[in-house]
Design an enzyme around this catalytic site. Structure first.
Site, mmCIF file in Angstrom:
data_model
loop_
_atom_site.group_PDB
_atom_site.id
_atom_site.type_symbol
_atom_site.label_atom_id
_atom_site.label_comp_id
_atom_site.label_asym_id
_atom_site.label_seq_id
_atom_site.Cartn_x
_atom_site.Cartn_y
_atom_site.Cartn_z
ATOM 1 N N GLY A 6 57.607 4.567 -23.757
ATOM 2 C CA GLY A 6 58.877 4.022 -24.213
ATOM 3 C C GLY A 6 58.945 2.619 -23.884
ATOM 4 O O GLY A 6 59.382 1.659 -24.504
ATOM 5 N N GLU B 99 65.139 0.958 -20.702
ATOM 6 C CA GLU B 99 63.911 1.633 -20.236
ATOM 7 C C GLU B 99 63.250 1.114 -18.808
ATOM 8 O O GLU B 99 62.194 1.012 -18.745
ATOM 9 C CB GLU B 99 62.898 1.092 -21.385
ATOM 10 C CG GLU B 99 63.271 1.727 -22.698
ATOM 11 C CD GLU B 99 62.932 2.992 -22.823
ATOM 12 O OE1 GLU B 99 62.668 3.856 -21.921
ATOM 13 O OE2 GLU B 99 63.223 3.369 -24.308
#
Length: 383
Positions: free
Chosen positions: A242, A363
């Protein structure tokens, strides 16, 4: 000017051309209005799914595109250069599919063609209000009973919250710290699942972010992905990928800002010539271009390690750090190039600057990325 790319295969070159065509025809005309209205572009995700762009890094036999991460990320970057909210949404959807694809059993993986085909959109339910960067501290509970699991707790800052068709949910099944976390597949809106109002954000306003509130939500035993207590490594393995997705989104956003700045500077005239010919502006644009290309090279180097089956966790953190810091700098400088116009909503660079800020936060904040990188260096030094 679009990014100058060297793709690994003719198929990948065609894929980039298709993405640029869709971005120009279907995304660019709607991005500004949707962002101004805070309107979630659900049909845009269906369009991308039908074009085969929502499952690119997954195997064809699972319903994906069978593309290496090197190619997927460059497709993501092309989308981000036009509409960052959509690119982030594609990245989050890809992240949400990862636990099923990698850790699901045969029956669970049978869902993948539907998840990757475009009609369903995913969310990744990890963060909590007091456990954002410290994923091991989450408190949402999954209590086992004879019928499966009962979920109680609140997830915060969830992209696609209330909009997604399924979520990868991380909840605590025991009090053993990081070893007490498990991963679950939540489809639809089961009884007891409600959503908070969308967060009022400074950027990415077309991307809905909201709380997921679980109050006695019942999940069948088959909703567990992997084994009980395996959730933390599942989360970490997904987050490494990610982070590369966000690095690509940030690079695309920076490329879009650079393109706007160059186009403006080539047309705007001062003192009898285009301002791009003045050294002060020309050097600023040169630094912006160097930052964009450096960010791209960094995330591609990490992606190629992933594609070769090598460890890429440190490189993913470096890519996320470098690319998102570059996006913040480049978008800020793009506003400067446009001067007063850059500060108005008549030009998109002010929106790009607002959107770049969150890239340094989600993230894993860039402070967390520095911690991750430093820990890897310390481990290497101790060998």
């Amino acid at each position: 000017m679009p990014a100058d790319r060297t793709m690994p295969t003719p198929e990948a070159t065609d894929l980039i051309a298709l993405t640029r065509e869709i971005a120009a025809a279907e995304l660019a005309p709607h991005a500004a209005d949707a962002e101004a209205a805070g309107r979630f572009p659900r049909e845009t995700f269906r369009l991308l799914g039908r074009a085969g762009l929502l499952g690119l890094p997954y195997p064809e036999e699972q319903g994906g595109g069978g593309q290496p991460y090197e190619v997927y990320l460059q497709v993501l970057e092309e989308i981000a250069a036009v509409w960052a909210s959509v690119a982030v949404g594609v990245s989050v959807h890809t992240l949400a599919c990862h636990p099923v694809a990698r850790y699901g059993d045969a029956a669970q993986r049978e869902r993948l063609p539907d998840l990757l085909g475009g009609e369903l959109l995913g969310g990744y339910a990890l963060s909590e209000a007091h456990a954002g960067s410290d994923a091991a501290a989450l408190s949402t509970r999954a209590r086992r009973d004879d019928a499966g699991y009962v979920i109680d707790g609140t997830k915060s800052w969830i992209t696609h919250g209330g909009e997604a068709d399924f979520y990868a949910l991380f909840a605590r099944t025991s009090d053993e710290g990081s070893r007490g976390i498990s991963c679950f597949f939540v489809q639809g809106e089961p009884a007891g699942l409600t959503f908070g109002p969308p967060e009022r954000k400074m950027g990415l306003t077309g991307s809905t972010t909201a709380q997921l509130i679980f109050e006695g939500v019942r999940l069948p035993a088959g909703a567990l992905l992997g084994a009980e207590g395996q959730g933390f490594p599942i989360a970490l393995s997904a987050l490494d990928s990610g982070r590369l997705g966000i690095a690509a989104c940030a690079t695309g956003l920076a490329q879009g800002a650079l393109d706007e700045a160059v186009a403006y500077a080539a047309e705007r005239r001062q003192f009898g010539r285009p301002i791009i010919e003045h050294q002060g502006l020309g050097f600023l644009l040169a630094d912006m271009a160097a930052a964009v290309e450096s960010a791209r090279a960094t995330y591609l180097a990490a992606a190629r390690r992933r594609d070769q089956g090598l460890d890429f966790a440190r490189q993913a953190s470096i890519a996320k750090l470098v690319a998102t810091d570059a996006a913040m700098k480049v978008t800020t400088d793009a506003v400067q190039v446009l001067g007063g116009y850059g500060y108005t909503r008549d030009f998109p660079v002010e929106r790009y600057m607002r959107e770049a800020k969150v890239m340094q936060i989600f993230e894993g904040t860039n402070q967390i990325q520095r911690m991750v990188i430093a820990r890897h260096l310390a481990r290497s030094a101790a060998r």
